[in-house]
Every structure is written in structure tokens, then in C-alpha cells.
Design an enzyme around this catalytic site. Structure first.
Site, mmCIF file in Angstrom:
data_model
loop_
_atom_site.group_PDB
_atom_site.id
_atom_site.type_symbol
_atom_site.label_atom_id
_atom_site.label_comp_id
_atom_site.label_asym_id
_atom_site.label_seq_id
_atom_site.Cartn_x
_atom_site.Cartn_y
_atom_site.Cartn_z
ATOM 1 C CG LEU A 92 28.791 13.585 -24.678
ATOM 2 C CD1 LEU A 92 29.229 12.508 -23.697
ATOM 3 C CD2 LEU A 92 29.561 13.463 -25.987
ATOM 4 C CG ASN A 107 31.278 17.306 -34.137
ATOM 5 O OD1 ASN A 107 30.806 18.408 -33.841
ATOM 6 N ND2 ASN A 107 32.367 16.834 -33.565
ATOM 7 C CG HIS A 109 37.290 17.572 -33.245
ATOM 8 N ND1 HIS A 109 36.790 17.808 -31.971
ATOM 9 C CD2 HIS A 109 38.604 17.288 -33.093
ATOM 10 C CE1 HIS A 109 37.775 17.661 -31.107
ATOM 11 N NE2 HIS A 109 38.872 17.344 -31.755
HETATM 12 C C1 GRF Z 1 34.408 25.168 -33.456
HETATM 13 O O1 GRF Z 1 35.783 25.341 -33.295
HETATM 14 C C2 GRF Z 1 34.094 23.707 -33.625
HETATM 15 O O2 GRF Z 1 35.074 22.992 -34.287
HETATM 16 C C3 GRF Z 1 33.993 23.231 -32.192
HETATM 17 O O3 GRF Z 1 33.371 24.303 -31.504
HETATM 18 C C4 GRF Z 1 33.658 25.533 -32.182
HETATM 19 C C5 GRF Z 1 32.358 26.212 -32.457
HETATM 20 O O4 GRF Z 1 32.522 27.530 -32.921
HETATM 21 N N1 GRF Z 1 33.298 21.962 -32.133
HETATM 22 P P1 GRF Z 1 31.268 28.351 -33.452
HETATM 23 O O5 GRF Z 1 30.201 28.355 -32.360
HETATM 24 O O6 GRF Z 1 30.783 27.717 -34.720
HETATM 25 O O7 GRF Z 1 31.790 29.735 -33.672
#
Ligand code: GRF
Length: 204
Positions: A92, A107, A109
Site C-alpha cells: 500500500l 493500478n 486489478h
Molecule cells: C496482475 O494480475 C495484476 O492485476 C495484479 O497483480 C498481477 C501482476 O502480474 N495487481 P504481473 O507481475 O504483471 O505479471
């Protein structure tokens, strides 16, 4: 002038790679900094391979979270960063950091917010039995996955398929949607409504 972008990542960095492959160095966007809280994160190698400055800010290297965030903020400012992308950044950010980069942190998600915020969103959605889930790109505020939504894309879920297939599809969508949101911001097409700061306007 290209938009100067930073990516914060804790893990494998596949979203960072998607940004590097689709946007970096093509005129509109320049990835100028990649930071991680995890020494040895694959994201750092991806940055180095692309010739992008990479730095680690481990939690135990600083007195507290605020001190670490100040160090990250100063490093990002020194690189002239204009937009910060959280791509699998598992920490965070402190309110002071978010205030310093107000409306300049986004971000990705892996669910349709406001459903399934927080950790393991893909597993949460799968186990809940929803028929639709998807991906959200949003501005970051002081809450957990609560900031104004920029883009969303839905994915249909079939429980006859293993969760790994659903997971792979979510990542495929992320790798398209996150660069799309960054591109829109770089083009100046994204703004927050004056009257209702939850609403994001997009001029396509
Ligand atoms: C992704 O699924 C993103 O949505 C989440 O963490 C994951 C990161 O994957 N917050 P990467 O490190 O980009 O492969």
C-alpha cells in the site's frame, strides 16, 4: 514529448512487459523507471533488459513505510516521472505519496471493481460463482482498489473450465487494457469530472 512513465511491480512483471512491448519508445510513452519492493523480482530484469532504470526499495531497508515511500517518490521525481503505474505492486502506498502524485497513479486489478477488491481477486471471483468478471484499470486513492475507474473489460466465466484458464484469460485482457488506459492518458484524453471526482471522462 513522450509521457514519462514509471512502473512499480513486486512480481513477474508481465504487465510491465506488455507496456514495454506495446508502448515504450514508440513516441507516445517512455518507461523511464521501474521500482520494486522485492529484490530479485523478475520485473527488475525485464526493465534492465529494456535499458530502463530499475531500483529496489525493500521494506526492511527503511525505518517505516512512510520513509520508504519518500525515497521512492524522490527517485521517481529525479527521473521526471509524470505517471506511475502499479502493475502487481503488493504494497500500500502512503497517503503522502498519493498526495504528492495526485491523480497520477493508476493500478490494474484482475476483477470488475467494486467486486472482489484486495488479494486473490481471480480466486475470489471464481469461488463466488459469478458469471462475469474481468479487469479494471483505475486511479489509486487511499483505499484498497477504490479509486475512480478508467477502463473495465468483462470476461465470461465457465466453471467447467479450470481456474488456470480463467486466470490466463484475465492476464491476456490486462495486457491489452492497461496499455490502452496509459495510451489514453498520454493522449490527454482522460480527465476527472469537476462535479463528481469519482467519474472519469474519456474523449476517444
Ligand atoms: C496482475 O494480475 C495484476 O492485476 C495484479 O497483480 C498481477 C501482476 O502480474 N495487481 P504481473 O507481475 O504483471 O505479471
Amino acid at each position: 514529448m513522450p509521457l514519462r512513465l514509471a512502473v512499480l511491480a513486486s512480481g513477474t512483471g508481465s504487465n510491465l512487459q506488455a507496456i514495454l512491448d506495446s508502448l515504450h519508445g514508440k513516441g507516445l510513452v517512455e518507461v523511464v523507471a521501474v521500482a520494486s519492493d522485492k529484490p530479485g523480482a523478475r520485473a527488475l530484469d525485464r526493465a534492465t533488459d529494456a535499458g530502463v532504470a530499475a531500483e529496489v526499495f525493500p521494506r526492511d531497508g527503511f525505518a517505516d513505510r512512510q520513509a520508504r515511500d519518500v525515497a521512492i517518490a524522490e527517485w521517481l521525481d529525479a527521473q521526471g516521472v509524470e505517471l506511475i503505474v502499479l502493475a502487481g505492486y503488493m504494497q500500500l502506498l502512503s497517503p503522502a505519496f498519493l498526495e504528492r502524485f495526485r491523480n497520477r497513479v493508476i493500478n490494474v486489478h484482475p476483477a470488475l471493481l467494486p467486486s472482489f477488491p484486495g488479494l486473490d481477486a481471480i480466486g475470489q471471483a471464481y469461488r463466488h460463482g459469478v458469471r462475469l468478471s474481468g479487469v479494471t484499470v483505475h486511479f489509486v486513492d487511499a483505499g484498497v482498489d477504490t479509486g475512480p475507474i478508467i477502463l473495465q473489460e468483462a470476461i465470461e466465466l465457465a466453471y467447467t473450465r479450470p481456474i488456470e484458464e480463467f486466470e490466463a484469460e484475465v492476464h491476456r485482457v490486462e495486457h491489452r487494457l492497461l496499455p490502452k488506459a496509459i495510451e489514453l492518458i498520454a493522449r490527454g484524453a482522460v480527465s476527472i469530472d469537476d462535479q463528481n471526482p469519482r467519474l472519469v471522462r474519456i474523449e476517444e
